[in-house]
Write an enzyme that holds these catalytic residues in place. Structure first.
Site, mmCIF file in Angstrom:
data_model
loop_
_atom_site.group_PDB
_atom_site.id
_atom_site.type_symbol
_atom_site.label_atom_id
_atom_site.label_comp_id
_atom_site.label_asym_id
_atom_site.label_seq_id
_atom_site.Cartn_x
_atom_site.Cartn_y
_atom_site.Cartn_z
ATOM 1 N N LYS A 101 0.426 -0.926 0.130
ATOM 2 C CA LYS A 101 0.109 0.076 -0.102
ATOM 3 C C LYS A 101 0.299 0.626 0.557
ATOM 4 C CE LYS A 101 -1.633 1.247 4.321
ATOM 5 N NZ LYS A 101 -1.609 2.184 4.439
ATOM 6 N N ARG B 94 -8.957 2.996 9.632
ATOM 7 C CA ARG B 94 -7.830 1.649 10.557
ATOM 8 C C ARG B 94 -9.656 0.686 10.732
ATOM 9 N NH1 ARG B 94 -5.151 5.137 14.463
ATOM 10 N NH2 ARG B 94 -6.237 4.141 15.972
ATOM 11 N N ARG C 72 12.895 -10.897 7.313
ATOM 12 C CA ARG C 72 14.055 -10.207 7.559
ATOM 13 C C ARG C 72 15.092 -10.946 8.728
ATOM 14 N NH1 ARG C 72 15.205 -4.503 8.760
ATOM 15 N NH2 ARG C 72 16.552 -5.134 10.901
ATOM 16 N N ARG D 164 15.628 -11.796 14.490
ATOM 17 C CA ARG D 164 15.427 -11.277 15.750
ATOM 18 C C ARG D 164 13.250 -11.714 16.607
ATOM 19 N NH1 ARG D 164 17.595 -5.804 12.920
ATOM 20 N NH2 ARG D 164 19.813 -5.902 14.344
ATOM 21 N N ARG E 168 0.961 -9.853 15.495
ATOM 22 C CA ARG E 168 0.685 -8.348 15.963
ATOM 23 C C ARG E 168 -0.158 -7.645 15.452
ATOM 24 N NH1 ARG E 168 6.535 -7.183 15.559
ATOM 25 N NH2 ARG E 168 6.138 -7.067 12.839
#
Ligand SMILES: [Zn+2]
Length: 229
Positions: free
Chosen positions: A22, A97, A136, A169, A180
């Site tokens: 987005k 949102r 990542r 991580r 999350r």
């Protein structure tokens, strides 16, 4: 009352989960529409920087790592919609949102004789978003950063520069990303449903190249732009 010869304010909402692309598409689409790209993250930062009353309130929450409450977000957005450069419309990125924000936006726009013209939803399955956001890796020696999808190491699990082991991580691990994101995606689904009910929701397949997604978004906007006479 809106004078009959006034150009209507064209408000387009861009929806998509974290990792949907987005943020890449928003400035392209805004430029095409010839309207400002209004991202709530930028609004917060600008309001805080300018020290406006609403910015100070927002900062109170941001400094604690909390979400800025709806009423503050809405107040900030309405200020932005009143700016001269937004007279013809805006592309909204990151707002609404949740359903409450969507309903507040409808009310505010109706007071100006306007409404959301189109909502473009960049659809990517939740598990694909998790895959993108958990790609990542960093090296254990010096923190060199890799991305399994866009910038993989030459040898899997090894840093190209120092040969040390690549680790993930906790923030980047799939379970953490999934947890999350759950609430965010559920709220976004409510927002999409709100606009579907209003008949302005248009979905685009976000699992294509960036260029193809752009083309599909523009094609959906063109459909929404049927000549008004
Ligand atoms: Zn390294």
């Amino acid at each position: 009352m809106t004078p009959a010869d006034a150009r209507p304010m064209k408000v387009v909402v861009l929806l998509g989960g974290p990792g949907s692309g987005k943020g890449t598409q928003a400035p392209i689409i805004a430029k095409h529409l010839g309207v400002p790209h209004v991202a709530t993250g930028d609004l917060f930062r600008a309001a805080v920087r300018d020290g406006s009353p609403v910015g100070l309130e927002a900062r109170h929450y941001m400094e604690r790592g909390q979400l800025v409450p709806d009423d503050i977000t809405i107040a900030m957005l309405l200020d932005r919609l009143s700016a001269d450069d937004a007279a013809d419309g805006v592309l909204l990125d990151g707002f609404p949102r949740n359903r409450a924000q969507a309903e507040a936006l409808d009310v505010a726009l109706a007071e100006r004789g306007a409404a959301v013209a189109s909502t473009l939803d960049i659809e990517v399955p939740a598990e694909e978003l998790v895959r993108r956001l958990s790609s990542r890796w960093v090296c254990s020696e010096a923190g060199h950063v890799y991305n399994a999808l866009t910038n993989p190491p030459r040898e899997a699990g090894r840093c190209d520069l120092d040969g040390s082991e690549l680790i993930q991580r906790e923030d980047d691990q799939p379970e953490t990303v999934r947890a999350r994101m759950a609430l965010t995606l559920s709220s976004l689904a409510d927002v999409a449903e709100h606009y579907r009910t209003l008949g302005v929701l248009r979905a685009v397949d976000g699992q294509q190249s960036i260029d193809q997604v752009t083309q599909d978004l523009l094609a959906e906007l063109a459909i929404g732009d049927a000549p008004a006479g």
